[in-house]
Design a protein around this motif. Structure first.
Motif, PDB file in Angstrom:
ATOM      1  N   ALA A 108      27.964   2.204  23.190  1.00 45.56           N
ATOM      2  CA  ALA A 108      26.517   2.308  22.983  1.00 45.56           C
ATOM      3  C   ALA A 108      25.767   1.612  24.115  1.00 45.56           C
ATOM      4  O   ALA A 108      24.737   2.108  24.593  1.00 45.56           O
ATOM      5  CB  ALA A 108      26.143   1.712  21.631  1.00 45.56           C
ATOM      6  N   GLU A 129      25.971   3.841  27.195  1.00 46.43           N
ATOM      7  CA  GLU A 129      25.081   4.992  27.054  1.00 46.43           C
ATOM      8  C   GLU A 129      23.629   4.578  27.280  1.00 46.43           C
ATOM      9  O   GLU A 129      22.846   5.323  27.899  1.00 46.43           O
ATOM     10  CB  GLU A 129      25.266   5.630  25.684  1.00 46.43           C
ATOM     11  N   ALA A 136      23.712  10.283  26.238  1.00 47.12           N
ATOM     12  CA  ALA A 136      24.843  10.250  25.315  1.00 47.12           C
ATOM     13  C   ALA A 136      26.081  10.736  26.060  1.00 47.12           C
ATOM     14  O   ALA A 136      26.067  11.786  26.709  1.00 47.12           O
ATOM     15  CB  ALA A 136      24.577  11.135  24.107  1.00 47.12           C
ATOM     16  N   TYR A 156      35.966  12.018  19.043  1.00 45.04           N
ATOM     17  CA  TYR A 156      34.903  11.825  20.026  1.00 45.04           C
ATOM     18  C   TYR A 156      35.130  12.757  21.216  1.00 45.04           C
ATOM     19  O   TYR A 156      36.130  12.630  21.928  1.00 45.04           O
ATOM     20  CB  TYR A 156      34.867  10.365  20.491  1.00 45.04           C
ATOM     21  N   THR A 166      30.366  14.700  26.154  1.00 43.01           N
ATOM     22  CA  THR A 166      29.211  15.555  26.405  1.00 43.01           C
ATOM     23  C   THR A 166      29.263  16.004  27.872  1.00 43.01           C
ATOM     24  O   THR A 166      30.144  15.599  28.634  1.00 43.01           O
ATOM     25  CB  THR A 166      27.905  14.795  26.158  1.00 43.01           C
TER      26      THR A 166
END
Length: 303
Positions: free
Chosen positions: A37, A40, A46, A55, A58
């Motif tokens: 987190a 990111e 993201a 997971y 992207t």
């Protein structure tokens, strides 16, 4: 961008889960999640999409993979430059089929750790091919050379397999002089739909269509043979570990297979991994020769 954050990013990308990455990094999953987190937030995008399958990267995460792996190679090279010849330490994870993992790698690991006290060896025995792209291991042993992926492949050694049974079983059943004599004998082999490599399809060499006892594990098959449950195709190098087990029909059923050492192409520049790969390769060759040599000195594989 912090290298430690990139290291965690790579672990999640390869494991496709926070818990899997945490196990490899010796962190708890919640810490891994917080670090992702933070990363990111720092890049403003993201990097992972949480799906039922785990997971997944992207588009932004996929673009980060190449520079993150380049940073990983640079960090490894820097560590090796500092450590020099004393660098054969730290963790080495080897993936292998369970025949190799059970009967060869323990002795190889013993000798390597004795020579390099700072080395920690993890042996991953899996009934499938280890995925080096996802960094499931630093190097892998396989029974067939892969034909895809950015990999370095080295042929290690040939090994031999024969039909075998325990003396207790053989004494209670008719003698074996011809392949036709196998009719009426209980056979032990792989579960057909769990054979992950065509080189493991041993039963066809016997002319028998089906086994009464089967397992996806070589070690379980050998234990069944050792228990007097039937006849099975076993590795010659495993027979010295099973007192009372001997080869039969050696003139009719004799298989030869090969082990291959596989590394990720990106590790070519790692002197540490190259030295360790050479040591593992030599260790496996030595063990196959030593264990198979014990059978050549005994009739019908008696030990």
């Amino acid at each position: 961008m912090d290298w430690d954050d990139l290291r965690i990013f790579l672990a999640v990308a390869r494991a496709e889960s926070l818990s899997g990455a945490g196990r490899r990094l010796a962190m708890d999953a919640s810490t891994v999640g917080r670090r992702i987190a933070r990363l990111e937030a720092s890049v403003g995008a993201a990097l992972f999409l949480k799906t039922p399958g785990g997971y997944q990267l992207t588009a932004e995460g996929s673009r980060l993979m190449a520079p993150a792996e380049a940073a990983e190679r640079a960090a490894t090279a820097a560590a090796e430059a500092v450590s020099g010849d004393a660098g054969l330490s730290g963790q080495l994870r080897i993936g292998a089929p369970d025949g190799c993992a059970n009967y060869l790698l323990p002795q190889v690991a013993r000798d390597l750790c004795a020579a390099h006290p700072g080395l920690e060896i993890q042996i991953v025995a899996l009934p499938r091919v280890v995925n080096l792209t996802r960094r499931e291991a630093d190097m892998a042993i396989a029974v067939s050379p892969p034909d895809t992926g950015r990999l370095m492949v080295q042929r290690l050694v040939d090994y031999h397999l024969h039909l075998a049974g325990h003396d207790d079983y053989l004494s209670r059943h008719p003698p074996l002089d011809r392949l036709e004599d196998l009719r009426g004998h209980r056979m032990i082999s792989y579960i057909p739909d769990m054979i992950f490599d065509r080189e493991l399809d041993y039963l066809s060499a016997t002319g028998v269509e089906a086994a009464q006892i089967s397992s996806n594990s070589v070690a379980v098959q050998m234990q069944a043979v050792r228990a007097g449950a039937g006849l099975g195709i076993v590795h010659d190098f495993a027979i010295p570990f099973a007192p009372g087990v001997r080869r039969v029909l050696t003139g009719r059923i004799a298989l030869k297979r090969s082990f291959w050492l596989i590394r990720h192409a990106d590790d070519r520049a790692s002197r540490r991994l190259t030295l360790l790969a050479e040591a593992v390769a030599q260790g496996i060759r030595t063990e196959v020769a030593r264990l198979e040599g014990q059978l050549s000195a005994a009739p019908d594989g008696r030990t």
